[in-house]
Scaffold this motif. Sequence first.
Motif, short mmCIF file in Angstrom:
data_model
loop_
_atom_site.label_atom_id
_atom_site.label_comp_id
_atom_site.label_asym_id
_atom_site.label_seq_id
_atom_site.Cartn_x
_atom_site.Cartn_y
_atom_site.Cartn_z
N PHE A 163 59.29 39.15 -127.35
CA PHE A 163 59.79 40.46 -127.75
C PHE A 163 58.72 41.53 -127.56
CE2 PHE A 163 62.79 38.24 -130.94
CZ PHE A 163 63.73 38.04 -129.93
N GLY A 164 57.49 41.20 -127.95
CA GLY A 164 56.40 42.16 -127.80
C GLY A 164 56.08 42.47 -126.35
N LEU A 165 56.23 41.47 -125.47
CA LEU A 165 55.93 41.68 -124.05
C LEU A 165 56.98 42.52 -123.35
CD1 LEU A 165 54.66 38.11 -123.04
CD2 LEU A 165 53.28 40.19 -123.20
N ILE A 166 58.25 42.34 -123.72
CA ILE A 166 59.31 43.06 -123.01
C ILE A 166 59.59 44.43 -123.60
CG2 ILE A 166 60.39 40.90 -122.28
CD1 ILE A 166 62.50 41.28 -124.41
N ALA A 167 59.09 44.70 -124.80
CA ALA A 167 59.34 45.99 -125.44
C ALA A 167 58.48 47.07 -124.81
CB ALA A 167 59.05 45.90 -126.94
N ASP A 168 59.02 48.29 -124.76
CA ASP A 168 58.29 49.43 -124.22
C ASP A 168 57.51 50.20 -125.28
OD1 ASP A 168 59.23 48.96 -121.63
OD2 ASP A 168 61.08 50.07 -122.01
N SER A 169 57.80 49.94 -126.56
CA SER A 169 57.12 50.61 -127.65
C SER A 169 57.08 49.69 -128.86
CB SER A 169 57.83 51.92 -128.02
OG SER A 169 59.11 51.65 -128.56
N VAL A 170 56.19 49.99 -129.80
CA VAL A 170 56.08 49.14 -130.98
C VAL A 170 57.35 49.23 -131.84
CG1 VAL A 170 53.57 49.21 -131.04
CG2 VAL A 170 54.86 51.00 -132.20
N GLU A 171 58.00 50.40 -131.81
CA GLU A 171 59.25 50.54 -132.57
C GLU A 171 60.33 49.61 -132.01
OE1 GLU A 171 56.75 54.04 -133.06
OE2 GLU A 171 57.59 53.08 -131.26
N THR A 172 60.41 49.53 -130.67
CA THR A 172 61.38 48.65 -130.05
C THR A 172 61.04 47.19 -130.33
OG1 THR A 172 61.70 50.26 -128.27
CG2 THR A 172 62.49 48.02 -127.88
#
Length: 257
Positions: A163-172
Amino acid sequence: MNFSALGWGFSDGWVMFRRNLKHIFRNPDSLFISIILPIILMLMFVYVFGGAIQIGTEYVNYVVPGIIIICVGYGSSMTAVSVCQDKVGGLFDRLRSMAIHPSALLVGHVAGSFVRNMISTTLVFIVALLVGFRPAAGFLDWIGVITFLSLFMLAISWLSVIFGLIADSVETASAFTFFLMFLPYVSSAFVPTETMPSWLHFIAENQPMTPLIETLRGLLIGTPIGSHAWLSVAWFGSLLVLSIIGAVVVFNRQSVK
């Protein structure tokens, strides 16, 4: 087997683990949140709703396994956020340009997440004992509790890395982990699944959190476990393997861009 590469990976992984461990204690806010929210939830259910829920035993004994699972869920959201922060902050790109084993970047986050979850889980157990939780587990039962919780923590931590790798922001990244914290509510964590409407009962019985919670509950207070232990191993063993493979694939694809 290439033992030099294995030693290189272990050495770099240890360095990254120490870095994430330092972040836990230098920035205790995330650790505090992952502890205090499950504790508040436990106190609310025990003292506000517990008197109205009849399950044949002290409600605090019934609810603790589900609270522990939720505690790990909160911790996993912190893992996704920290991985995303390193990615969008450029740390991964800088480390890729150095002589560092690629797996160390991910292993360090997972190991740090595991330690953070163990700390928060232990503290939640202590608070549970203070409010009346009385486990009947013997030595082997506690070994089983630690084993199943470790499997769950590792599987969820590796999934959170994805999830952290594919997210574009920390909120996402934080939003991606919402369903991990939501699933225990639609399980046997707080009430027996038999009390739910038939359509919801089917969902609760056939999702991964219920067999894990029932296994932990059986080990801790002696309720029947049945096939729940094997289902837990199947669910989270498979999730662990698939998440490790998925994290490596996503990380490698990002590294060649």
